[in-house]
Design a protein around this motif. Sequence first.
Motif, PDB file in Angstrom:
ATOM      1  N   VAL A 114      -6.477   6.028   1.445  1.00  0.00           N
ATOM      2  CA  VAL A 114      -5.789   5.313   2.361  1.00  0.00           C
ATOM      3  C   VAL A 114      -6.584   4.997   3.455  1.00  0.00           C
ATOM      4  CG1 VAL A 114      -4.306   5.620   3.996  1.00  0.00           C
ATOM      5  CG2 VAL A 114      -3.471   6.162   1.877  1.00  0.00           C
ATOM      6  N   GLU A 163       1.304   4.263  -2.728  1.00  0.00           N
ATOM      7  CA  GLU A 163       1.114   5.778  -2.499  1.00  0.00           C
ATOM      8  C   GLU A 163       2.322   6.496  -3.098  1.00  0.00           C
ATOM      9  OE1 GLU A 163      -0.459   8.151  -0.481  1.00  0.00           O
ATOM     10  OE2 GLU A 163      -2.118   6.406  -1.032  1.00  0.00           O
ATOM     11  N   MET A 175       0.731   9.132   7.135  1.00  0.00           N
ATOM     12  CA  MET A 175       1.777   8.232   7.616  1.00  0.00           C
ATOM     13  C   MET A 175       1.444   7.889   9.127  1.00  0.00           C
ATOM     14  SD  MET A 175       3.924   6.870   6.017  1.00  0.00           S
ATOM     15  CE  MET A 175       2.782   6.840   4.527  1.00  0.00           C
ATOM     16  N   PHE A 208       9.131   6.270   4.497  1.00  0.00           N
ATOM     17  CA  PHE A 208       8.415   7.234   3.672  1.00  0.00           C
ATOM     18  C   PHE A 208       7.726   8.422   3.954  1.00  0.00           C
ATOM     19  CE2 PHE A 208       4.093   7.652   1.653  1.00  0.00           C
ATOM     20  CZ  PHE A 208       4.268   7.256   0.527  1.00  0.00           C
ATOM     21  N   PHE A 258      -0.957   5.181   8.723  1.00  0.00           N
ATOM     22  CA  PHE A 258      -0.104   3.791   8.481  1.00  0.00           C
ATOM     23  C   PHE A 258       0.282   3.230   9.836  1.00  0.00           C
ATOM     24  CE2 PHE A 258      -0.033   4.415   4.127  1.00  0.00           C
ATOM     25  CZ  PHE A 258      -0.401   3.129   3.538  1.00  0.00           C
ATOM     26  N   VAL A 284      12.019   2.200   2.030  1.00  0.00           N
ATOM     27  CA  VAL A 284      10.765   1.817   2.246  1.00  0.00           C
ATOM     28  C   VAL A 284      10.643   0.546   1.507  1.00  0.00           C
ATOM     29  CG1 VAL A 284       8.137   2.175   1.683  1.00  0.00           C
ATOM     30  CG2 VAL A 284       9.766   4.155   2.340  1.00  0.00           C
ATOM     31  N   SER A 292       9.878   1.324   7.439  1.00  0.00           N
ATOM     32  CA  SER A 292       9.289   1.575   6.248  1.00  0.00           C
ATOM     33  C   SER A 292       8.523   2.863   6.412  1.00  0.00           C
ATOM     34  CB  SER A 292       8.515   0.406   5.603  1.00  0.00           C
ATOM     35  OG  SER A 292       9.491  -0.709   5.245  1.00  0.00           O
ATOM     36  N   ALA A 293       7.416   2.961   7.124  1.00  0.00           N
ATOM     37  CA  ALA A 293       6.462   4.001   7.090  1.00  0.00           C
ATOM     38  C   ALA A 293       7.330   5.285   7.508  1.00  0.00           C
ATOM     39  CB  ALA A 293       5.469   3.628   8.177  1.00  0.00           C
ATOM     40  N   THR A 339       0.051  14.116   3.586  1.00  0.00           N
ATOM     41  CA  THR A 339       0.936  12.729   3.205  1.00  0.00           C
ATOM     42  C   THR A 339       2.012  12.381   4.550  1.00  0.00           C
ATOM     43  OG1 THR A 339       0.685  13.326   0.916  1.00  0.00           O
ATOM     44  CG2 THR A 339       1.975  11.387   1.243  1.00  0.00           C
ATOM     45  N   TYR A 351       0.665  -1.204   0.049  1.00  0.00           N
ATOM     46  CA  TYR A 351       0.032   0.001   0.088  1.00  0.00           C
ATOM     47  C   TYR A 351       0.961   1.092  -0.012  1.00  0.00           C
ATOM     48  CZ  TYR A 351      -4.974   1.503   0.325  1.00  0.00           C
ATOM     49  OH  TYR A 351      -5.956   1.846  -0.124  1.00  0.00           O
ATOM     50  N   MET A 352       1.963   1.055   0.718  1.00  0.00           N
ATOM     51  CA  MET A 352       2.857   2.427   0.832  1.00  0.00           C
ATOM     52  C   MET A 352       3.266   2.494  -0.509  1.00  0.00           C
ATOM     53  SD  MET A 352       5.089   2.483   4.465  1.00  0.00           S
ATOM     54  CE  MET A 352       4.492   1.427   5.533  1.00  0.00           C
ATOM     55  N   SER A 353       3.743   1.305  -1.131  1.00  0.00           N
ATOM     56  CA  SER A 353       4.382   1.662  -2.728  1.00  0.00           C
ATOM     57  C   SER A 353       3.307   2.236  -3.530  1.00  0.00           C
ATOM     58  CB  SER A 353       5.021   0.319  -2.939  1.00  0.00           C
ATOM     59  OG  SER A 353       5.676  -0.470  -2.066  1.00  0.00           O
TER      60      SER A 353
END
Lengths: 101, 223
Positions: free
Chosen positions: A74, A37, B65, B33, B68, B20, B29-30, B60, A33-35
Amino acid sequence: MDITLNHYLAVAGVLFVIGLMGVIMRRNLLIIYMSLEMMLQAANLTFVAFSRFNGLIDGQIFVFFVITVAAAEVAVGLALIVALYRLRQTTRVDALTALKF
Amino acid sequence: MDAFFFWLFAAGMIGFSLAVVLGRNPVGSALCFAVSMIFMASLFVMLSAFFLAAIQILVTAGAVMVLFLFIIMLLDIGVMSHLPRQKIWMGATFVLALGFVFLLAKVLNANPHGTMLTSALPNAPATVLMGRHPTPFQQNMINAGQMRPLAPVPESNDDTHQIGRVLFTRYVAPFEVTSLLILVATVGVVVLCKEEAPVRRKTAGEVDAEPQPETGPALTATR
């Protein structure tokens, strides 16, 4: 050396490819999911660069919309992931092969 | 100086994006990002899109984040194994990446020297966006009837000012649709995250055949 539009496009392209690799390579749903984004953000960078180099503000408006839609996406996607986790106790994509549980 | 900062921000953004994708710890990773998005906001500043840079950091790098991180910690996802799913996926990834880089090279080759900013647009995009000094591209669009010259407003060098003006004149309908989208997303999230009623779970029948805990270990604590 002057920074031209091509530099920004190349950076955005590399970012997009990194996001694509993440989507295909990783097993964790959240990382995927992050990718995703990241790929959206690469498109955003292209929009802003074109907006600046063409002297049109419209590209920035589109980035505004993309950021809004990405935020909504998201929220929904993470809610789906949580709902999935409640059912299966995993976020690994290779463990989620059935459409119906 | 501009070039130095461009390369700094671009390298930082790409480096943290790689972190990431390649990192094993989802929390790391988060965070990577988020840092990557801050570097991208810096690139937006270099493109004199100050409003979008602020939005980028707020929405964002901030809200998305945090969401996330919140979900990662709620689900308590540990360190994931680093290997890709299968070797064939690894190969497919690199083939796709190479293909994309090839396409990119082709596109960039179409204009090898790049569009220069310095001669066409002296300083900021502001002066050409006001409608009183349209660029050749804008003039073409206006001549083709695809764009209306905006009414003159007081001179402003502020990109936020311009975005506000255009957003609430030419793009007001999409803007309103966005609010509808956010409303629908909110309702959808609430519906998705609602705990299922226990009565419904009993009548489902087939669920009982396979004994499963109703909620994850991390989620039961919230009750």
